[in-house]
Enzyme design. Structure first.
Site, PDB file in Angstrom:
ATOM      1  CG  HIS A  49      -3.891 -15.183   7.236  1.00 53.85           C
ATOM      2  ND1 HIS A  49      -2.959 -16.173   7.567  1.00 53.85           N
ATOM      3  CD2 HIS A  49      -4.878 -16.168   6.268  1.00 53.85           C
ATOM      4  CE1 HIS A  49      -3.114 -17.409   6.965  1.00 53.85           C
ATOM      5  NE2 HIS A  49      -3.992 -16.244   6.111  1.00 53.85           N
ATOM      6  N   PRO A  72       1.004  -1.214  -0.027  1.00 55.07           N
ATOM      7  CG  PRO A  72      -0.245  -1.233   2.302  1.00 55.07           C
ATOM      8  CD  PRO A  72       1.115  -1.582   1.344  1.00 55.07           C
ATOM      9  CD  GLU A  73       1.818   4.145  -4.491  1.00 55.20           C
ATOM     10  OE1 GLU A  73       1.970   5.182  -4.758  1.00 55.20           O
ATOM     11  OE2 GLU A  73       2.214   2.822  -5.606  1.00 55.20           O
ATOM     12  NE  ARG A  87      -0.416 -11.789  -1.025  1.00 56.12           N
ATOM     13  CZ  ARG A  87      -0.305 -11.687  -1.823  1.00 56.12           C
ATOM     14  NH1 ARG A  87       0.802 -10.506  -2.504  1.00 56.12           N
ATOM     15  NH2 ARG A  87      -1.059 -11.433  -3.072  1.00 56.12           N
TER      16      ARG A  87
END
Length: 288
Positions: free
Chosen positions: A105, A2-3, A124
């Site tokens: 998760h 993400p930016e 992840r």
């Protein structure tokens, strides 16, 4: 990853829930993500009041009344999921009032005294969390050496001109350098360079000073529009309330290889090249 606009979108979504809230219970369900969690993290968070929720580069920072700051990095697939809040229904009206069933998760769960729950879910496990003394935050290894915020007052034309002077690296690489400017990522650098008419292949030090200075307001505009639109919707990214962003529908070059350039009166087509292992999208006809 993400930016900056995605991270800022998450921060703004979390602020009404977490700022001023006291943590009734913190649960850490594994020893690590990208790196090990700090020692006694759940114990150090439990009972603390979150005084301020802010962003530095691509990190969310929660300043605690214990004198520590919780550092959060979303990584490639990290999501902050908000639920609950019966005790403060008006503030949390946009979120679910019942806690969802735990997912595989869900690595960190924070319950507030107001009844809200914030869950950090990361399939992840490229995300990260750490605790640091607030007064020592600037010296933390994740924060140290980060350049000015692109939406802050210290990022201006004279600064960027000086930062680019003599640099032989491509301008795109220079803008991705977190020591020069904080939080810029691949997507929005491509977009800003297209709007400014500058090729990502040009060496930063060979661009005329007025063109470099003109990049600053363009970068601000691109980021501001992205934040207003809720961030980019890229694969695993979700906003704090679980909604997908939609700014990708207004991308002018990113992901548009072979499509006509959207610059008025330009007959060029968007080209994809690879720079330092990352895809660059630009129009060779109008970006020089």
């Amino acid at each position: 990853m993400p930016e900056l606009p995605e991270v800022e979108t998450v921060r703004r979504g979390l602020a009404p829930v977490l700022e001023g809230a006291r943590i009734a219970r913190a649960q850490v369900n594994r020893p690590d993500l990208r790196w090990p969690f700090p020692e006694r993290m759940a114990e150090r968070l439990t009972g603390a009041r979150i005084e301020q929720l802010r962003r530095r580069s691509k990190y969310i920072l929660a300043d605690l009344d214990t004198g520590e700051t919780l550092i959060v990095h979303l990584g490639m697939s990290g999501r902050m999921i908000v639920s609950g809040g019966e005790a403060n229904r008006d503030m949390l009206a946009q979120f679910h009032h019942l806690h969802p069933a735990p997912e595989k998760h869900d690595h960190v769960v924070i319950d507030t005294e107001a009844g809200a729950r914030v869950t950090f879910n990361d399939a992840r496990r490229f995300g990260a969390m750490d605790l640091c003394a607030t007064e020592a935050l600037e010296g933390h290894w994740l924060m140290k050496g980060i350049g000015p915020e692109p939406l802050g007052n210290s990022f201006d034309g004279p600064y960027l001109v000086a930062a680019f002077r003599g640099r032989r690296t491509p301008v795109k690489s220079a803008l991705l350098d977190q020591k020069i400017v904080a939080g810029l990522g691949n997507i929005y650098v491509c977009e800003a360079l297209h709007r400014a008419g500058i090729s990502p292949l040009r060496h930063a030090g060979r661009i005329a000073a007025p063109r470099v200075a003109a990049l600053v307001p363009v970068i601000r505009d691109v980021l501001t529009e992205a934040i207003a639109a809720g961030g980019s919707s890229l694969r695993d990214y979700r906003q704090a309330d679980g909604e997908l962003g939609y700014f990708q529908h207004t991308f002018r070059v990113y992901g548009r290889e072979g499509e006509p350039c959207q610059t008025p009166d330009c007959q060029g087509k968007i080209r994809r090249t690879v720079q330092s292992g990352r895809s660059s999208f630009h129009c060779p006809a109008c970006q020089r």
